[in-house]
Enzyme design. Structure first.
Site, PDB file in Angstrom:
ATOM      1  N   ASN A  11       0.918  -1.215   0.033  1.00 44.63           N
ATOM      2  CA  ASN A  11       0.025   0.053   0.099  1.00 44.63           C
ATOM      3  C   ASN A  11       0.942   1.130   0.249  1.00 44.63           C
ATOM      4  OD1 ASN A  11      -0.492   1.956   2.516  1.00 44.63           O
ATOM      5  ND2 ASN A  11       0.201  -0.114   3.239  1.00 44.63           N
ATOM      6  N   PHE A  22      -1.683   8.263   4.243  1.00 44.62           N
ATOM      7  CA  PHE A  22      -2.422   8.657   5.365  1.00 44.62           C
ATOM      8  C   PHE A  22      -3.717   9.257   4.869  1.00 44.62           C
ATOM      9  CE2 PHE A  22       1.547   9.323   8.320  1.00 44.62           C
ATOM     10  CZ  PHE A  22       1.555   8.046   8.462  1.00 44.62           C
ATOM     11  N   SER A  79       5.733   5.143   8.682  1.00 41.61           N
ATOM     12  CA  SER A  79       5.150   4.634   7.536  1.00 41.61           C
ATOM     13  C   SER A  79       6.166   5.115   6.138  1.00 41.61           C
ATOM     14  CB  SER A  79       3.931   5.569   7.299  1.00 41.61           C
ATOM     15  OG  SER A  79       3.280   5.457   6.047  1.00 41.61           O
ATOM     16  N   ASN A 125       4.981   6.001   3.316  1.00 44.16           N
ATOM     17  CA  ASN A 125       4.217   6.670   2.458  1.00 44.16           C
ATOM     18  C   ASN A 125       4.154   8.069   2.412  1.00 44.16           C
ATOM     19  OD1 ASN A 125       3.862   4.122   1.045  1.00 44.16           O
ATOM     20  ND2 ASN A 125       2.326   3.626   2.483  1.00 44.16           N
ATOM     21  N   THR A 126       4.746   8.601   3.517  1.00 42.87           N
ATOM     22  CA  THR A 126       4.758  10.205   3.811  1.00 42.87           C
ATOM     23  C   THR A 126       6.377  10.549   3.595  1.00 42.87           C
ATOM     24  OG1 THR A 126       2.780  10.100   5.196  1.00 42.87           O
ATOM     25  CG2 THR A 126       4.401  12.064   5.423  1.00 42.87           C
ATOM     26  N   LYS A 135       5.398   3.861  17.125  1.00 45.53           N
ATOM     27  CA  LYS A 135       5.325   2.714  16.254  1.00 45.53           C
ATOM     28  C   LYS A 135       6.474   3.050  15.366  1.00 45.53           C
ATOM     29  CE  LYS A 135       2.250   0.368  13.299  1.00 45.53           C
ATOM     30  NZ  LYS A 135       0.691   0.106  12.605  1.00 45.53           N
ATOM     31  N   ASN A 165       5.714  -1.567  11.725  1.00 42.13           N
ATOM     32  CA  ASN A 165       4.891  -1.096  10.696  1.00 42.13           C
ATOM     33  C   ASN A 165       5.195  -1.886   9.460  1.00 42.13           C
ATOM     34  OD1 ASN A 165       3.287   0.763   9.037  1.00 42.13           O
ATOM     35  ND2 ASN A 165       3.865   2.405  10.427  1.00 42.13           N
TER      36      ASN A 165
END
Length: 348
Positions: free
Chosen positions: A114, A118, A181, A183-184, A215, A244
């Site tokens: 994915n 967010f 994450s 993805n940021t 996390k 994560n």
């Protein structure tokens, strides 16, 4: 039956569309009027209670952040058997996330890639919604996971997290700072100790009275994991969530062309099992026994949940296997833990 339905129907749908269809049904459970009956069917049959973070969890198994990004289905998810539901990741500023497509199945690996980014309605909208959730009797334990808004520069990240914490910490049974994450842009850099320490210290002050956890990513080196664990103890945080999603693509059996076509993003699911377990062992060897460790990554069966608990996890979370196992997954885990504990008690 779910396996047949997944193969014949869901696997042919766009993954994000399939998620939204399932989410709509789960969200409707309480309104349909038989959610409490469902909960009796999905809850543990024996006492599996865990007391940690000043809270009581009916079962050690809960749903990881990412499934319910805005806290719209907490009650329905609890009725499906999850002892706690971690909503988010929520950001101070509402954001649509990354362009679609951004969710990809690797069915042969029982995994998902994915790069959602967010996507959420923002902390202010979540505050209103979660205030209603807290008032529902019999709700699951509510975790709230917060992250950096995409429009916020990395150097301004602390203020961004504080804005979310101010709105959401009073509503959370526990609060999670997500710095892991992939993805940021720039987010994982916040795991560097010189940036992480002041961030966690500031959020801890803002969220005073609410248990606070951080996390972390599975892609950290063992030394980095150990140093973050030591920092958590030094700052007096309440726990760590490990781990994560990963940016690694090692060991996949899915056709490499399919993996390459999916592109960048975080990988979750079965391939993460060994690294997540190794990180759990490393952290538990570093921190005091009373520190709450929530293990997540590659967990699919009751046996794997029991293994994480035996290796020092206080609680265990899952997410990706929900897509492959279906709506009764939490029940399978809860009743499987019942059987494992009964078997172990008989042997002793």
């Amino acid at each position: 039956m779910y396996r047949i339905f997944f193969t014949a129907v869901l696997s042919r749908l766009d993954p994000e569309r399939a998620h939204h269809l399932a989410f709509t049904v789960i969200r409707a459970l309480p309104a349909l009027g038989f959610g409490r009956l469902v909960r009796r069917f999905t809850a543990p049959a024996t006492d599996q209670g865990v007391d940690t973070l000043g809270l009581h969890f009916d079962t050690p198994f809960g749903l990881a952040a990412g499934f319910d990004k805005d806290g719209k289905a907490v009650i329905g998810l609890g009725q499906l058997g999850f002892g706690h539901v971690e909503v988010g990741t929520i950001t101070a500023v509402a954001q649509p996330g990354n362009p679609k497509p951004r969710l990809f199945r690797l069915i042969a690996d029982r995994a998902v890639i994915n790069r959602m980014g967010f996507n959420n309605d923002g902390a202010l909208a979540a505050q209103v919604r979660l205030a209603r959730v807290r008032a529902v009797p019999g709700r699951p334990v509510l975790g709230i996971n917060i992250g950096k808004s995409r429009v916020t520069a990395v150097e301004d990240a602390t203020a961004d997290y504080l804005a979310s914490a101010a709105l959401l910490a009073p509503l959370a049974d526990y609060l999670v700072v997500n710095v892991s994450s992939p993805n940021t842009p720039g987010l994982r850099g916040l795991q560097e100790l010189d940036q992480l320490a002041p961030l966690l210290r500031a959020v801890k002050t803002e969220a005073a009275g609410t248990p606070l956890l951080v996390k972390i990513a599975p892609d950290l080196s063992d030394d980095e994991v150990t140093r973050i664990a030591e920092l958590v103890v030094e700052l007096g945080l309440d726990g760590i969530i490990a781990t994560n999603t990963t940016i690694s693509r090692d060991g996949l059996v899915t056709d490499p062309a399919t993996v390459a076509a999916a592109g960048a993003g975080g990988l979750s699911g079965a391939p993460l099992h060994l690294r997540s377990l190794a990180v759990l062992r490393l952290i538990r060897a570093t921190v005091p026994r009373e520190l709450c460790l929530i293990s997540v990554g590659g967990v699919e069966t009751a046996e794997q949940v029991a293994e994480r608990l035996a290796e020092g996890a206080t609680l265990v979370q899952g997410y990706t296997a929900f897509l492959y196992r279906g709506p009764l997954w939490a029940r399978q885990i809860n009743r499987g833990l019942d059987r494992i504990r009964s078997r172990d008690a008989a042997r002793s």
